[in-house]
Design a protein around this motif. Structure first.
Motif, PDB file in Angstrom:
ATOM      1  N   ALA A 131     -26.708   9.185 -19.338  1.00 14.99           N
ATOM      2  CA  ALA A 131     -26.831   7.739 -19.515  1.00 14.99           C
ATOM      3  C   ALA A 131     -25.826   7.182 -20.504  1.00 14.99           C
ATOM      4  O   ALA A 131     -25.865   5.998 -20.822  1.00 14.99           O
ATOM      5  CB  ALA A 131     -28.246   7.407 -19.991  1.00 14.99           C
ATOM      6  N   GLN A 361     -28.514   0.184 -13.430  1.00 18.93           N
ATOM      7  CA  GLN A 361     -29.417   1.309 -13.617  1.00 18.93           C
ATOM      8  C   GLN A 361     -29.804   1.922 -12.271  1.00 18.93           C
ATOM      9  O   GLN A 361     -29.969   1.228 -11.270  1.00 18.93           O
ATOM     10  CB  GLN A 361     -30.684   0.865 -14.358  1.00 18.93           C
ATOM     11  CG  GLN A 361     -30.419   0.255 -15.729  1.00 18.93           C
ATOM     12  CD  GLN A 361     -29.777   1.237 -16.686  1.00 18.93           C
ATOM     13  OE1 GLN A 361     -30.166   2.403 -16.763  1.00 18.93           O
ATOM     14  NE2 GLN A 361     -28.781   0.774 -17.428  1.00 18.93           N
ATOM     15  N   LEU A 379     -31.679  11.211 -17.946  1.00 21.01           N
ATOM     16  CA  LEU A 379     -31.804   9.793 -18.252  1.00 21.01           C
ATOM     17  C   LEU A 379     -33.002   9.554 -19.171  1.00 21.01           C
ATOM     18  O   LEU A 379     -33.932  10.361 -19.208  1.00 21.01           O
ATOM     19  CB  LEU A 379     -31.961   8.993 -16.959  1.00 21.01           C
ATOM     20  CG  LEU A 379     -30.815   9.119 -15.957  1.00 21.01           C
ATOM     21  CD1 LEU A 379     -31.116   8.314 -14.698  1.00 21.01           C
ATOM     22  CD2 LEU A 379     -29.493   8.684 -16.572  1.00 21.01           C
TER      23      LEU A 379
END
Length: 415
Positions: A131, A361, A379
């Motif tokens: 991420a 996302q 994540l």
């Protein structure tokens, strides 16, 4: 004819290698593709003094516990690279380094993974690119005067990288407070722009605060048990630093160092930064959340019969400055550089499958992406609160690979 594998893992950090470990246990033919080197981001995208927030005894990967002589210390970035590389070697992971993935496309029977060295056809793909691929910098940066140098944690290595003069650090999560302290200690006057943050003491009742997170089960809380999963995934990292003396690095510690605290940077007008007021309210909210968490730890210790140190005095409330500046003229010469410690975001520009929302996302349910045979690891709060920590990958990777294995029509074999 293009190369074929049952699974392709993209990314050879700790998450991708954990996926590889469980794929191998399930006898699933696969390859791990890495754009740089194993543990590439730890080697090339971290500042020099960085250490893990977690104590060494928590630095474990599947079947690969910490084996050093300093369990209560904190690994440096270089030591993290060694840990991950040792894991890759021990598991004989089928890693190909220096391979850039340029596209992942859906096909009739899986996916085409297009790279700069050819195309690989796969039944399934595991996205383990993490991420933190790009720094998340607000559009305010566009209006900063050209005389002020701007850097992100990807660019910054040490205070020597910055020009002489004052430094405005924006963001008060773990990265922001660590860099503010380091730069201030190097003799540069630092102003820290503070928004919502998570405050934690380094130790509680004689133990590392993350021991309490681990032992009490807070970190094991599952994503499908949370009342507000979206918020949980956006929480800033706690204000912690790993040091031999296990020091607490909160806003009070920064004030003691001489760092000037201001509110959240809310606007930029004609080269002048405007900061929100209400620092006392921001501080009070962070203090309240810390108090509730520590109360929860103490209640768990009583209920479980866990022996812990005597009840400790609670950390002093965050001290608000008597006066806080609401504006700062960036063209005056007082500020020579801005450090954007405003978080990170993933990069899926190469993912040609419609599974990314309007905010960039990935749409997934516990790592099961909204496209058959596509999975993700690494994540925030992917399957548990501990998902992004090195020790948190084992349970996530096992369960995601179990789902993948079942989807392929094979019985899961991981233990």
């Amino acid at each position: 004819m293009s190369e074929r594998h049952t699974a392709v893992v993209i990314g050879a950090g700790h998450a991708g290698l954990a996926a590889s470990h469980f794929l191998a246990e399930s006898a699933i033919d696969h390859v791990v593709l890495e754009r740089g080197e194993v543990a590439n981001s730890w080697q090339h995208e971290r500042w020099d003094s960085l250490r893990l927030l977690t104590p060494n005894w928590l630095s474990r990967l599947p079947g690969h516990p910490y084996a050093g002589t300093d369990p209560d210390g904190y690994l440096s970035a270089t030591e993290v690279v060694e840990l991950i590389r040792d894991f890759a070697t021990a598991t004989e992971a089928p890693v190909r380094t220096g391979v850039m993935v340029t596209s992942v496309r859906r096909t009739a029977d899986g996916y085409d993974v297009v790279t700069d060295s050819g195309t690989i056809a796969a039944r399934s793909v595991v996205l383990a690119t993490g991420a933190c691929n790009r720094p998340s910098v607000p559009t305010l940066a566009d209006g900063v005067p050209g005389t002020v140098q701007q850097v992100t944690p990807f660019d910054y290595r040490s205070p020597d990288d910055l020009p002489d003069g004052g430094v405005l650090v924006v963001g008060a999560s773990a990265t922001g407070v660590q860099l503010a302290a380091e730069i201030q200690r190097a003799g540069r006057p630092v102003t820290l722009s503070v928004g919502e943050h998570t405050r934690l003491p380094r130790t509680h009742r004689g133990r590392d605060v993350l021991w309490w997170m681990d032992a009490s089960g807070v970190w094991d809380q599952r994503y499908d048990e949370l009342d507000d999963l979206t918020r949980a995934r956006r929480l800033p990292s706690p204000q912690l630093v790993g040091t031999p003396e296990r020091a607490t690095l909160d806003l009070n510690a920064l004030t003691d160092l001489g760092v000037d605290l201001v509110g959240r940077w809310s606007a930029l007008r004609d080269g002048t930064a405007l900061f929100s007021g209400g620092l006392r309210n921001v501080f009070a909210l962070a203090d309240l959340k810390q108090q509730r968490l520590l109360d929860g730890f103490d209640a768990w210790a009583v209920e479980s019969g866990t022996e812990a140190g005597d009840l400790a005095e609670r950390p002093e409330p965050t001290r608000a400055p008597a006066t806080s500046r609401l504006k700062l003229d960036l063209a005056s010469g007082e500020i020579a550089s801005v450090v954007w410690a405003t978080g990170y975001r993933p990069d899926y520009s190469w993912l040609d499958v419609p599974v990314v929302d309007e905010k960039g996302q990935l749409r997934h349910d516990g790592g099961v992406v909204d496209s058959p045979g596509l999975y993700a690891l690494g994540l925030p709060v992917l399957r548990r609160r501990k998902s992004t920590f090195i020790h948190g990958i084992e349970d996530d990777a096992r369960e995601v690979v179990d789902h993948l294995t079942t989807w392929l029509g094979r019985p899961p074999t991981s233990g």
